[in-house]
Design a protein around this motif. Structure first.
Motif, short mmCIF file in Angstrom:
data_model
loop_
_atom_site.label_atom_id
_atom_site.label_comp_id
_atom_site.label_asym_id
_atom_site.label_seq_id
_atom_site.Cartn_x
_atom_site.Cartn_y
_atom_site.Cartn_z
N ALA A 386 -43.90 -22.92 24.48
CA ALA A 386 -43.19 -24.33 24.70
C ALA A 386 -43.25 -25.73 23.91
O ALA A 386 -42.79 -26.38 23.74
CB ALA A 386 -42.98 -24.38 26.30
N ILE A 387 -44.86 -24.98 23.45
CA ILE A 387 -44.91 -26.14 22.55
C ILE A 387 -44.61 -26.73 21.63
O ILE A 387 -44.56 -28.13 20.18
CB ILE A 387 -46.66 -26.02 23.06
N SER A 408 -36.29 -26.01 22.17
CA SER A 408 -37.23 -25.39 21.84
C SER A 408 -37.29 -25.44 23.79
O SER A 408 -36.30 -25.00 24.41
CB SER A 408 -38.66 -26.88 22.47
N THR A 409 -37.83 -24.06 24.02
CA THR A 409 -38.52 -23.76 25.10
C THR A 409 -39.09 -24.82 26.45
O THR A 409 -39.84 -26.07 26.23
CB THR A 409 -39.33 -22.55 25.91
N ALA A 410 -38.56 -24.84 27.30
CA ALA A 410 -38.37 -26.08 28.69
C ALA A 410 -38.60 -25.51 29.86
O ALA A 410 -38.80 -24.56 30.06
CB ALA A 410 -37.54 -27.15 28.80
N ASP A 411 -38.43 -26.49 30.72
CA ASP A 411 -38.91 -25.72 31.84
C ASP A 411 -37.75 -26.76 32.62
O ASP A 411 -37.91 -28.06 32.84
CB ASP A 411 -40.58 -26.76 32.54
N ASP A 412 -37.18 -25.79 33.78
CA ASP A 412 -35.92 -26.97 34.52
C ASP A 412 -36.57 -26.77 36.06
O ASP A 412 -35.32 -28.07 36.65
CB ASP A 412 -35.27 -25.11 34.62
N GLY A 417 -37.64 -20.29 32.97
CA GLY A 417 -37.92 -21.60 31.18
C GLY A 417 -36.45 -21.72 30.83
O GLY A 417 -35.22 -20.12 31.52
N VAL A 418 -36.32 -22.51 30.33
CA VAL A 418 -34.62 -22.87 29.85
C VAL A 418 -35.03 -22.76 27.74
O VAL A 418 -35.53 -23.09 28.05
CB VAL A 418 -34.11 -23.88 30.61
N ARG A 449 -34.89 -18.15 29.82
CA ARG A 449 -34.23 -18.12 28.50
C ARG A 449 -35.37 -18.76 27.48
O ARG A 449 -35.53 -19.52 28.24
CB ARG A 449 -32.73 -18.43 28.82
N TRP A 450 -35.48 -17.57 26.56
CA TRP A 450 -37.13 -18.92 25.75
C TRP A 450 -36.64 -18.11 24.49
O TRP A 450 -36.31 -17.60 24.72
CB TRP A 450 -38.05 -18.37 26.36
#
Length: 668
Positions: A386-387, A408-412, A417-418, A449-450
């Motif tokens: 995610a970085i 970018s992968t993120a945190d919901d 993973g979103v 999702r990532w």
């Protein structure tokens, strides 16, 4: 160059010497390849299979110093979170898969290089061979293959370093991976690259023709002397003039500057296309300032027509202020510009040109790097990376503005993973970048999702591909879409499956990715092609990969009702009439056409759109002005020598920059 950025010009030294600048600024490196040549056809150079060592290998995940100590901040879900997976009523539905085929696997690694490896670094592109046939080229760790557009194998699996067989040096002897393959649409060439990491060398090969199995112009650039050039990413960029480059970024460990830095640079594309050994490169390294490291920067990769002359290569970084310690004090997108002067590198300028503020979002999924995706059905937790801003950063010039797509992968907010995504826009394609729209795709269904990749077709439709998994779902390859009429920041077409996995990854050092690839078919500028990994059977070091294609139904239809009709009778040595309807009343219409050998894209004057034509030689048949009803007729004498020739014809409304349908016609 179109303009000068208000910062100090960077004075460069002659070749392969680091010139440290002010403590807060980047260092610069320039030079030429340490070795170059032109190979014989690659089809004649396939490397024999390696010994079966039986040893599995993990490409180590290299986090920057101290980054694994970053806290999981657990910020609240951002305002752009989309938690609906089903198609939104009234939206154009995400299209089902057209072509889907199994591609390279870790079994192939074992057979070709003698061992298995993770992660696969799944990468590929769609383009053409020298006969004009459409082919898909996939290049992963540590092997590659070329397929027909229906998935039949043309060549492969082959060892990654086949491209440098007989070249000598570490590019030939090392097969280190982190590969990239790109089809250079405007040149009709293939560009492949992988690193020789312990030597700090980037190995690059550009096909001498459009044949992916023909000869290649080969280069070895020492871009990180004495260090490691980790996670290199590359793109194609050209303004049709002086700003022509193969763009690249890398994460540098050690080397002349020591420590860790993120680098952005360009290689001299025009000379590499002809195999000139004098091809230059220039690279700027951004050192970390406290915890600000410009981490995850990506080079822009051009899809479609070239932007206006003087448009400089751009580099983009998605920033979560809390995690990345962005100096701008808020979440958004950082944009750097690199204006190169190939005639005098001392005039080259690289600087952070703009920052576009966006909504608050959270990339601190786990530690933002490793072991942060939910374990699945006996499998292990998977890396999220995610970085990073995920490959690619697609650049598209629309005639009135440019777009850049990022994800970018993120945190919901619940450690799920979103995917956070942005569309950046610039009115001149070069400056004033701002966030046109952004969203976070994370349907409330418990699925992570990532590892996404995002792209836009010629009509402005957007597709986002990714991995998807949960405690009860084996990792799957999925995608979603939106159209220009969708609500801003929303993927409203619903989710479709490229392929559903039937196994979980176990005991593979948690490695997944490290990237995937969404690309656009140059034959129609409409069809999306996506490649990603999955597992068929649960196991260790046993990944599979998939390639799939799909197309939104309304793409390529001329952007409306603007229609071109074939000439009647369409006779050579006679006056032929080309007619259109539904053009702009009293507006100009441009007619183009060409022969039927090979496939190319051409730029349309004053619009920046592309007219699709199958042919090596494009001819502009002329302009005609539509009447008050939007109808027009262009009359042209077709030479007798055109008898029997098949041509592709298209019209462009110069007022709205709308393309017509493509007409295939054979002169009588």
């Amino acid at each position: 160059m179109k303009r000068m950025i208000p910062t100090l010009a960077l004075v460069l030294v002659a070749a392969l010497v680091c010139a440290p600048l002010a403590a807060e600024g980047p260092s610069v490196l320039s030079g030429r390849a340490i070795k170059s040549d032109t190979s014989k056809p690659i089809r004649d150079m396939v490397i024999p299979a390696g010994p079966q060592t039986g040893l599995n290998k993990e490409v180590p995940i290299r986090n920057r110093p101290g980054a694994d100590m970053r806290p999981d901040i657990q910020a609240a879900p951002d305002a752009s979170l989309q938690d609906e997976a089903r198609p939104i009523p009234g939206a154009a539905p995400t299209p089902p898969v057209d072509v889907s085929f199994s591609a390279l696997s870790d079994d192939d690694n074992s057979a070709v290089v003698g061992f298995r490896i993770v992660p696969p670094d799944v990468n590929g592109d769609i383009g053409f061979d020298d006969t004009g046939a459409r082919v898909y080229f996939q290049y992963i760790n540590l092997i590659w293959a070329v397929y027909t557009d229906t998935g039949s194998v043309i060549s492969g699996p082959n060892a990654g370093n086949t491209f440098w067989s007989g070249f000598g040096g570490p590019c030939e002897t090392n097969n280190n991976g982190d590969p990239v393959v790109l089809y250079d649409d405007l040149a009709g060439r293939w560009m492949v690259s992988q690193f020789s990491i312990n030597e700090g060398i980037q190995c690059v090969a550009v096909s001498a023709t459009s044949d992916p199995l023909g000869g290649y112009h080969r280069y070895a650039f020492t871009i990180t002397p004495g260090g490691l050039n980790d996670y290199p990413k590359m793109g194609v960029f050209t303004d049709g003039a002086g700003q022509s480059a193969y763009t690249f970024t890398s994460r540098d460990f050690g080397g002349a500057g020591g420590g860790f830095s993120n680098a952005a640079g360009v290689m001299e594309r025009d000379k590499m296309l002809v195999g000139d050994p004098a091809a230059q490169f220039i690279k700027f390294s951004n050192p970390c300032v406290l915890d600000d490291c410009v981490e995850g920067q990506l080079p822009a990769h051009l899809a479609g027509p070239a932007p206006p002359a003087g448009t400089c290569p751009t580099f983009f970084t998605m920033a979560d202020e809390q995690f990345d310690d962005s100096p701008h004090g808020m979440d958004g997108v950082r944009q750097h510009t690199l204006c190169v002067d190939w005639n005098n590198l001392a005039n080259t300028i690289y600087a952070e040109n703009s920052f576009a503020a966006g909504v608050d979002w959270d990339r601190s999924l786990g530690n933002g790097f490793s072991d942060c995706i939910t374990p699945v059905m006996g499998g292990e937790a998977l890396d999220c990376l995610a970085i990073f801003t995920m490959y690619r950063a697609q650049y598209r010039w629309h005639g009135t503005h440019a777009s850049i797509l990022l994800n970018s992968t993120a945190d919901d907010g619940t450690s799920r993973g979103v995917i956070h995504w942005n569309e950046m826009r610039s009115s001149d394609g070069d400056s004033g970048w701002s966030i046109f729209q952004e969203g976070t795709y994370g349907p409330a269904d418990g699925i992570d999702r990532w590892m996404g990749s995002i792209a836009m077709d010629g009509d402005g439709n957007i597709a986002l591909g990714y991995s998807a998994t949960s405690g009860s779902l084996f990792p799957a390859v999925r995608y979603t879409t939106r159209t220009p009429s969708s609500p801003a920041g929303v993927m409203d077409g619903g989710e479709e499956s490229c392929h559903e996995g039937t196994g979980a990854q176990t005991a593979s050092a948690n490695r997944w990715g490290d990237y995937s690839s969404m690309s656009i078919d140059p034959s129609d500028d409409c069809t999306f092609w996506y490649t990603q990994e999955y597992y068929e059977v649960s196991g260790s070091f046993d990944f599979n990969t998939r390639v799939c294609s799909f197309k939104l139904a309304d793409c390529g239809g001329g952007g409306g009702t603007f229609t071109l009709f074939a000439p009647t009778p369409g006779a050579a040595d006679a006056l032929n009439t080309f007619a259109t309807i539904d053009a702009t009343p009293n507006g100009k219409v441009n007619f183009v056409g060409g022969s039927a050998a090979g496939t190319t894209m051409i730029n349309v004057p004053n619009c920046g759109l592309t007219a699709m034509d199958v042919g090596g030689t494009i001819k502009r048949l002329g302009f005609d002005t539509a009447n008050g009803s939007g109808e027009n007729d262009l009359m042209r004498l077709i030479p007798a020598g055109q008898a029997g020739n098949t041509v592709h014809l298209q019209a462009i409304d110069q007022t709205t920059c709308t393309k017509s349908n493509v007409v295939v016609h054979t002169w009588n």
